[in-house]
Every structure is written in structure tokens, then in C-alpha cells.
Write a protein that holds these residues in place. Structure first.
Motif, short mmCIF file in Angstrom:
data_model
loop_
_atom_site.label_atom_id
_atom_site.label_comp_id
_atom_site.label_asym_id
_atom_site.label_seq_id
_atom_site.Cartn_x
_atom_site.Cartn_y
_atom_site.Cartn_z
N SER A 149 0.84 -1.21 0.00
CA SER A 149 0.00 0.00 0.00
C SER A 149 0.88 1.26 0.00
O SER A 149 0.59 2.22 -0.72
CB SER A 149 -0.92 -0.01 1.22
N ARG A 162 -4.58 3.41 2.57
CA ARG A 162 -4.29 3.31 4.02
C ARG A 162 -3.15 2.32 4.26
O ARG A 162 -3.11 1.24 3.68
CB ARG A 162 -5.56 2.86 4.77
N THR A 170 -4.81 -4.34 4.86
CA THR A 170 -5.60 -4.47 3.64
C THR A 170 -6.25 -5.85 3.61
O THR A 170 -5.55 -6.86 3.55
CB THR A 170 -4.70 -4.25 2.40
N ASP A 186 -4.56 -2.81 -5.12
CA ASP A 186 -3.88 -3.17 -3.87
C ASP A 186 -4.51 -4.45 -3.33
O ASP A 186 -5.72 -4.52 -3.12
CB ASP A 186 -4.04 -2.02 -2.87
MG LIG Z 1 -1.82 -2.89 2.54
#
Ligand SMILES: [Mg+2]
Ligand SMILES: Nc1nc2c(ncn2[C@@H]2O[C@H](COP(=O)(O)OP(=O)(O)OP(=O)(O)O)[C@@H](O)[C@H]2O)c(=O)[nH]1
Length: 337
Positions: A149, A162, A170, A186
């Protein structure tokens, strides 16, 4: 006597495998010094076998070209110690040749490449929630907490994605729009230890479905933490991608946390892992989302891959306009004071 037969057979196999590797290696740097002197003796094979992974890692001798590439990308410089004096001599010779060349031709200007604005547009926990296929896509996968990320934020100069220092943030596939040029995806981390087996299996299925079924997916970037290199979960993932004929490229991130010689050695070990895989891009991307080293080059490669790389002058003009705006703002601020 019967007990010894399989062991001898195994030993013989180990020797042939080792010899095969010694000859198959394209760089001399890939051979450890132990098997460099006598690559084909029985005694020598057992000597390398007894080395620990750390010792084997320390014995790698990366080529001077790799050091030069890393220095140019902004990963520090090679210390001027006796240990590296040979490399420094080689480097001085090459620098002199390069200087003579630039005196004749002039230095190549490298502009700062830029992405359009990044925005989140969809998240999927199950394959049925994938958004319809439209623009080309680039996906980032890797073990939890390797910095997937952060890397997306860094290349897009954004803070939309984030990130966290705790693994497992995630937990779904997130789709981001890069202007209206292409999409960046992502993924949740694989091999994550803190979720139960059922959930881990669900994530694996979700990722595998996306990677194998998505027609607009143009490249999978497998992100590795440069400090840890290739782990068992990564090897499994490489094999899965290779068997499904998905083109992928390895990105080493958190490279700011390694000293230059260790970073160069890490690259050599990663290249060694992927060289047999047909669907792996042989070039390893080296970046740091923290210091931005290597990010500009990576951005350029992605723009090229997506077919949106503009001529250098385009980026130079954007940069000049930004610099001018900045200078005007600084001037008016000093005037107010
Ligand atoms: Mg992540
Ligand atoms: N020093 C350094 N730290 C980094 C770098 N990239 C990421 N980090 C840190 O690594 C941690 C994890 O980053 P994330 O981007 O959330 O990692 P992730 O792979 O998305 O993790 P999951 O979503 O859990 O799979 C954060 O604390 C980041 O600040 C880097 O290049 N250098």
C-alpha cells in the motif's frame, strides 16, 4: 549395505545439481567463492553444503554494474574501505570513460515522471464484487506488511491508500483509478499468520480468481521486503503465477533499511530464484517508499508499460511550471514578511 544405497544416490544427485547450477549461472558473481575455486569436485560440494544461508549470502560478489545502478537510483554509495578497493578501481576507470563520453555528447537529462491524481473506486471481498473490466490494470501482491500500500502511495505521490505498521490492514482487493489512464490494484497480503485458516483460504481464492480471470490485468508486481528476500510463501506464489502463465515482476521495497553491499547481494539472490521461471520479468525493481529512491524510475517503467509515457519534454515542462509557481510563492511570502 542396503541402508547406504539411497544416501549415495542422493549425494550423487546433489553433486550433479550443484554442477548444473554452477554452469547455468550467467554471472560469475552468482557462484559462491567456495564453489568458484573448484566447482566440480566432490569435496567442494560438501563444503558449500555445510555453509549456512547467512555465510552463502555474505560470499555473493555482486557485479560493479549493479552497485553503479543502485548508486544512481539513490541507495547510497559504496564505502571507501580496503574491502571494496578493487570495486572502487573498476568504478574509477568506468567513471573516466563516462566523463569522456558526456564531454562529447552532454549528460542525459532525466525528468521527474508524474502520475495523475489517484482515487479509490471499488473494493471487493468476493469475486462477484469486482468492478467491470475497463482500463488496463497493474496489481500489487506480496506477503503482509511488505509495503504494497505504501508503494502505491509513493508512486502516485498520494496518501489515499491506508497503510499501517501492523500486518493485515488491507483485507480486500482495492481498486484505484490513476487519472483516467489505468487502474492500480492493492491486494491483501498472502501468508498472513494472524487470520484463521478459512479466512486465509478465502483471500487466496479471491486473489487467484482475480489474477487468473481478469483480462485487463497487464502486470502483477510481487512486492518483497528487501530485508527478508524470498520466503516459502513467495516461492509458492511465484510457482502459481508461472503455472497460470501470468507475467509478473519482483519489486524489492524497504531498500533504505539495507546497506548498499547487502542490497546488491539481495538482488542477486532474488534474480537467482526467478531466473528459471518463464513468466517472470528478469529485471528486479528496487525502491524505497520512505526515501523515494528508485521511485521515479519505477514510475517511468509503469507509464511505459501502460502505454502512457510522454516525451521527456512533457515532464520537464510540468516540472518547470511547478518550480516557477513555487518560486513565486516563496517570493510573495518573503515580501509579506
Ligand atoms: Mg496494505
Ligand atoms: N523504512 C521503510 N518502511 C516502509 C517502506 N514501505 C513501507 N514501509 C512501512 O512498512 C509498514 C507496512 O506498510 P504497508 O504499506 O501497510 O504494507 P502492506 O504490504 O500494504 O501490508 P498489508 O496491507 O498488511 O498486507 C508501514 O509501517 C510502512 O511505513 C519503505 O520503503 N521503507
Amino acid at each position: 549395505m542396503q541402508h547406504y544405497r539411497p544416501i549415495t544416490r542422493l549425494l550423487k544427485r546433489a553433486i550433479t545439481v550443484d554442477q548444473h547450477l554452477a554452469f547455468a549461472r550467467p554471472f560469475t558473481s552468482l557462484t559462491t567463492t567456495a564453489n568458484k575455486h573448484k566447482p566440480d569436485t566432490k569435496k567442494d560440494t560438501t563444503a558449500t553444503d555445510t555453509l549456512s544461508n547467512r555465510q552463502k549470502f555474505n560470499q555473493i560478489q555482486p557485479p560493479i554494474k549493479l552497485y553503479e545502478k543502485l548508486e544512481k537510483l539513490g541507495f547510497g554509495t559504496l564505502l571507501k574501505t580496503k574491502r571494496y578497493s578493487g570495486l572502487h578501481k573498476q568504478k574509477a576507470r568506468r567513471d573516466q570513460q563516462r566523463q569522456q563520453y558526456t564531454e562529447r555528447v552532454g549528460p542525459p537529462p532525466e525528468p521527474k515522471y508524474a502520475f495523475p491524481l489517484l482515487s479509490f473506486f471499488a473494493g471487493a471481498k468476493v469475486p462477484t464484487s469486482f468492478p467491470p473490466e475497463s482500463l488496463d490494470e497493474i496489481a500489487f501482491v506480496g506477503r503482509s506488511n511488505v509495503g504494497k500500500s505504501s508503494l502505491i502511495n509513493s508512486v502516485a505521490e498520494s496518501s489515499v491508500v491506508r497503510t499501517s505498521d501492523k500486518p493485515g490492514l488491507t483485507q480486500q482487493i482495492n481498486f484505484y483509478n490513476v487519472g483516467k489512464l489505468f487502474h492500480m490494484i492493492d491486494m491483501p497480503g498472502y501468508g498472513f499468520a494472524f487470520v484463521d485458516d478459512a479466512e486465509r483460504e478465502q483471500w487466496r481464492e479471491l486473489m487467484e480468481t482475480y489474477i487468473t480471470k481478469r483480462k485487463t490485468l497487464k502486470r502483477v508486481y510481487v512486492v518483497l521486503d528487501a530485508r527478508h528476500g524470498v520466503k516459502v510463501a513467495d516461492v509458492d506464489f511465484f510457482k502459481m503465477l508461472n503455472s497460470k502463465q501470468v507475467k509478473f515482476q519482483v519489486v524489492l521495497t524497504k531498500c533504505d533499511l539495507l546497506v548498499l553491499p547487502n542490497l546488491a547481494k539481495r538482488i542477486v539472490t532474488v534474480e537467482d530464484h526467478i531466473k528459471q521461471l518463464r513468466n517472470a520479468v528478469k529485471d528486479v525493481v528496487v525502491v524505497s517508499s520512505k526515501t523515494d529512491a528508485g521511485i521515479n524510475q519505477f514510475r517511468k517503467e509503469m507509464l511505459f508499460l501502460m502505454g502512457h509515457l510522454q516525451p521527456k519534454e512533457f515532464y520537464q515542462a510540468i516540472q518547470a511550471a511547478k518550480d516557477e509557481k513555487e518560486a513565486r510563492r516563496a517570493k510573495s511570502a518573503s515580501f509579506k514578511r
